[in-house]
Design an enzyme around this catalytic site. Sequence first.
Site, PDB file in Angstrom:
ATOM      1  N   SER A  14       0.803  -1.233   0.000  1.00 30.54           N
ATOM      2  CA  SER A  14       0.000   0.000   0.000  1.00 30.54           C
ATOM      3  C   SER A  14       0.832   1.279   0.000  1.00 30.54           C
ATOM      4  O   SER A  14       0.429   2.285   0.566  1.00 30.54           O
ATOM      5  CB  SER A  14      -0.942   0.058   1.215  1.00 30.54           C
ATOM      6  OG  SER A  14      -1.707  -1.095   1.281  1.00 30.54           O
ATOM      7  N   LEU A  15       2.004   1.252  -0.623  1.00 29.39           N
ATOM      8  CA  LEU A  15       2.798   2.488  -0.700  1.00 29.39           C
ATOM      9  C   LEU A  15       2.390   3.332  -1.897  1.00 29.39           C
ATOM     10  O   LEU A  15       2.830   4.470  -2.034  1.00 29.39           O
ATOM     11  CB  LEU A  15       4.291   2.161  -0.804  1.00 29.39           C
ATOM     12  CG  LEU A  15       4.962   1.636   0.463  1.00 29.39           C
ATOM     13  CD1 LEU A  15       6.447   1.427   0.222  1.00 29.39           C
ATOM     14  CD2 LEU A  15       4.763   2.610   1.621  1.00 29.39           C
ATOM     15  N   ILE A  19       0.376   4.596  -8.258  1.00 23.93           N
ATOM     16  CA  ILE A  19       0.332   6.050  -8.453  1.00 23.93           C
ATOM     17  C   ILE A  19       1.702   6.574  -8.879  1.00 23.93           C
ATOM     18  O   ILE A  19       1.808   7.457  -9.742  1.00 23.93           O
ATOM     19  CB  ILE A  19      -0.108   6.758  -7.140  1.00 23.93           C
ATOM     20  CG1 ILE A  19      -1.478   6.265  -6.696  1.00 23.93           C
ATOM     21  CG2 ILE A  19      -0.109   8.278  -7.302  1.00 23.93           C
ATOM     22  CD1 ILE A  19      -2.611   6.553  -7.661  1.00 23.93           C
ATOM     23  N   THR A 189      15.984   5.283   7.989  1.00 19.82           N
ATOM     24  CA  THR A 189      16.318   4.735   6.668  1.00 19.82           C
ATOM     25  C   THR A 189      16.562   3.226   6.697  1.00 19.82           C
ATOM     26  O   THR A 189      16.674   2.610   5.641  1.00 19.82           O
ATOM     27  CB  THR A 189      17.595   5.403   6.100  1.00 19.82           C
ATOM     28  OG1 THR A 189      18.694   5.058   6.942  1.00 19.82           O
ATOM     29  CG2 THR A 189      17.443   6.904   6.025  1.00 19.82           C
ATOM     30  N   THR A 192      14.492   0.767   4.564  1.00 26.86           N
ATOM     31  CA  THR A 192      14.815   0.918   3.138  1.00 26.86           C
ATOM     32  C   THR A 192      16.119   0.213   2.803  1.00 26.86           C
ATOM     33  O   THR A 192      16.228  -0.502   1.802  1.00 26.86           O
ATOM     34  CB  THR A 192      14.890   2.413   2.780  1.00 26.86           C
ATOM     35  OG1 THR A 192      13.590   2.957   2.945  1.00 26.86           O
ATOM     36  CG2 THR A 192      15.367   2.635   1.365  1.00 26.86           C
ATOM     37  N   GLY A 355     -23.048  -4.093  -7.961  1.00 31.16           N
ATOM     38  CA  GLY A 355     -22.875  -5.131  -6.946  1.00 31.16           C
ATOM     39  C   GLY A 355     -23.438  -6.461  -7.411  1.00 31.16           C
ATOM     40  O   GLY A 355     -24.038  -6.573  -8.484  1.00 31.16           O
ATOM     41  N   CYS A 382     -25.190  -0.155 -13.220  1.00 31.49           N
ATOM     42  CA  CYS A 382     -25.267  -1.617 -13.342  1.00 31.49           C
ATOM     43  C   CYS A 382     -26.327  -2.172 -12.381  1.00 31.49           C
ATOM     44  O   CYS A 382     -27.510  -2.014 -12.640  1.00 31.49           O
ATOM     45  CB  CYS A 382     -23.897  -2.242 -13.159  1.00 31.49           C
ATOM     46  SG  CYS A 382     -23.773  -3.807 -14.040  1.00 31.49           S
ATOM     47  N   GLU A 406     -31.639 -12.925 -10.317  1.00 32.29           N
ATOM     48  CA  GLU A 406     -30.385 -13.129  -9.575  1.00 32.29           C
ATOM     49  C   GLU A 406     -30.682 -13.288  -8.081  1.00 32.29           C
ATOM     50  O   GLU A 406     -30.091 -14.108  -7.407  1.00 32.29           O
ATOM     51  CB  GLU A 406     -29.443 -11.924  -9.781  1.00 32.29           C
ATOM     52  CG  GLU A 406     -28.130 -12.060  -9.014  1.00 32.29           C
ATOM     53  CD  GLU A 406     -27.194 -10.868  -9.177  1.00 32.29           C
ATOM     54  OE1 GLU A 406     -27.575  -9.860  -9.807  1.00 32.29           O
ATOM     55  OE2 GLU A 406     -26.074 -10.937  -8.654  1.00 32.29           O
ATOM     56  N   HIS A 508     -20.678   0.475 -17.087  1.00 31.95           N
ATOM     57  CA  HIS A 508     -19.887   1.137 -16.034  1.00 31.95           C
ATOM     58  C   HIS A 508     -19.194   2.388 -16.581  1.00 31.95           C
ATOM     59  O   HIS A 508     -18.018   2.312 -16.968  1.00 31.95           O
ATOM     60  CB  HIS A 508     -18.844   0.163 -15.481  1.00 31.95           C
ATOM     61  CG  HIS A 508     -19.438  -0.935 -14.678  1.00 31.95           C
ATOM     62  ND1 HIS A 508     -19.591  -0.850 -13.309  1.00 31.95           N
ATOM     63  CD2 HIS A 508     -19.956  -2.136 -15.049  1.00 31.95           C
ATOM     64  CE1 HIS A 508     -20.160  -1.960 -12.872  1.00 31.95           C
ATOM     65  NE2 HIS A 508     -20.389  -2.753 -13.904  1.00 31.95           N
ATOM     66  N   GLU A 510     -18.021   4.830 -15.016  1.00 29.67           N
ATOM     67  CA  GLU A 510     -16.907   5.286 -14.173  1.00 29.67           C
ATOM     68  C   GLU A 510     -15.550   4.800 -14.693  1.00 29.67           C
ATOM     69  O   GLU A 510     -14.525   5.414 -14.423  1.00 29.67           O
ATOM     70  CB  GLU A 510     -17.128   4.830 -12.720  1.00 29.67           C
ATOM     71  CG  GLU A 510     -16.947   3.335 -12.421  1.00 29.67           C
ATOM     72  CD  GLU A 510     -18.179   2.473 -12.724  1.00 29.67           C
ATOM     73  OE1 GLU A 510     -19.059   2.925 -13.489  1.00 29.67           O
ATOM     74  OE2 GLU A 510     -18.250   1.337 -12.217  1.00 29.67           O
TER      75      GLU A 510
END
Length: 550
Positions: A14-15, A19, A189, A192, A355, A382, A406, A508, A510
């Site tokens: 999750s760093l 991105i 540090t 790392t 969903g 959807c 469904e 979708h 988005e």
Amino acid sequence: MAKFIFVTGGVTSSLGKGIIAASLAKLLQSRGLKVTIQKFDPYLNVDPGTLNPYEHGECYVTDDGAETDLDLGHYERFLNTATSQANNVTTGRIYQTVINKEREGEYLGKTVQVVPHITDEIKRRMLLLGETGKYDIIITELGGTVGDIESLPFVEAVRQLQWEMPEEDCLVLHLTLIPYLKAAKELKTKPTQHSVRMLSQEGVRPDVIVCRTEHPLSEEIKRKIALFCNVKPNAVIEAIDAGTIYEVPLKMLQEGLDVIVLKKLQINGYSAPELSKWRGFLDKLNYPKSRIKIGLIGKYIELQDAYKSILEAFIHAGAVNQCKVQIINIHSEYITEENVDSKLSELDGLLVAPGFGARGVEGKILAVKYARENKMPFFGICLGMQMAVIEFARNVLGLTNAHSTEMDPGTPHPVIALMEEQKKIKKKGGTMRLGAYPCTILDGSIANKIYESTEISERHRHRWEFNNNYLNDFEKAGMIPSGKNPQSGLVEIMELSNHPFFIGVQYHPELKSTVENPHPIFVNFVQAAKWYADSKAGALSKEMEKQAIS
Ligand code: GLN
């Protein structure tokens, strides 16, 4: 010939490798280079399509129907270019290919092993997009953290490629964390150093170290990291926490990440970065003139990654309208007849989320009813569109117990039913209606005004659809199928004729919203919500009904 950048992650997950990869790609693209990004994920699922959003966040879908990691969404939103099946590869897919080949007899007589067979297949796929001739640079993000057992074959493949390629064709960027110890008031540090040592033990030498940090890195710290991690001090890049992910490219530009990369890859003749559109977007985003509250009605709301693309599309659409869109997460499972008014009356617009399965659908239906009756702007995506259809069937057409098969296979009124081609499908993986399909829009409809077009293409991921046996009843009562697939006649868009903004889409939208191309439905929905907020005191004015979309 394409050049290759590999992005690895150390210390923790999750760093934000996605991105950083997307930001670097954006900078290189802004200098005139053709860039794409691909993600290699270490898990054994062939793709994330069968994973629960709680496990893996949203499943992103490409035009060509790949069900992929949500990082591909970031790549598209940043670069404004489409990704494809080839941009997301998992260990499962690698093994599937190798095992299929083994069954075909391609390795006849040989023992099939992780090295070289699995690593060769990884390498083949890592180089694949480079062979298309469409790109100058391919950035490959490796999922997971260095040191994980699962990611070893991927790191080994990178090691071999680093060894095989000319120095100037390959670069490894290692993203790591510099934690701050409050008690000692110090940035540390050591983690790392350890993660770079681990990477080196696996044979990969990083060229650039990007450091996630909550505090600025002093020159002294940068020198220390450089010395112990064996890179030049200017190759230690500070990635300080940003207010929004969209600021990260500009932060990386300030740090000179793109210049270091261009130098190492010996790319000359690039232009100055052209980021005026990007900066324009950030200006609008950072200085909103109004504010609205949108209710996001879903059942995975505890995990924001489950609705990643929807949330990002609202950021894009908010910026266009210079409006701060505050998302109020509302758990559909807890909406009841008694509390629906109090839960929703504060809002300026309602989005009912996609969903699967029965959990929480009755709450979604109650929310749709509220939006329809109170003329609150409504946007269903959807499953959200399917819920709007069910609500209308039950409460306007009087079809008691209408449902989707469904959730209720025995419903007397299956207004949402399984698509014909889905009926024989038993396997779950990759078998939904996936990817881009054309849609023809009805002239003069809300959808027509939103898209300013009658021919569009949008991405799908579903098995159920509107049941056309009920089409006449819906149309007569004012729910209009304003978008249909031109070949199959499947209903893709439903809207209400007597409501200022009520639209449900089977696809979708988005997934196609980007910084440079915000999605028009989101843009118009935010606008409609702004108007609704302005005239909240009473019902929407006649004036607004006329102007809602124009
Ligand atoms: N469960 C619904 C279907 O399969 C909707 C899927 C979705 O919202 N993506 O049709």
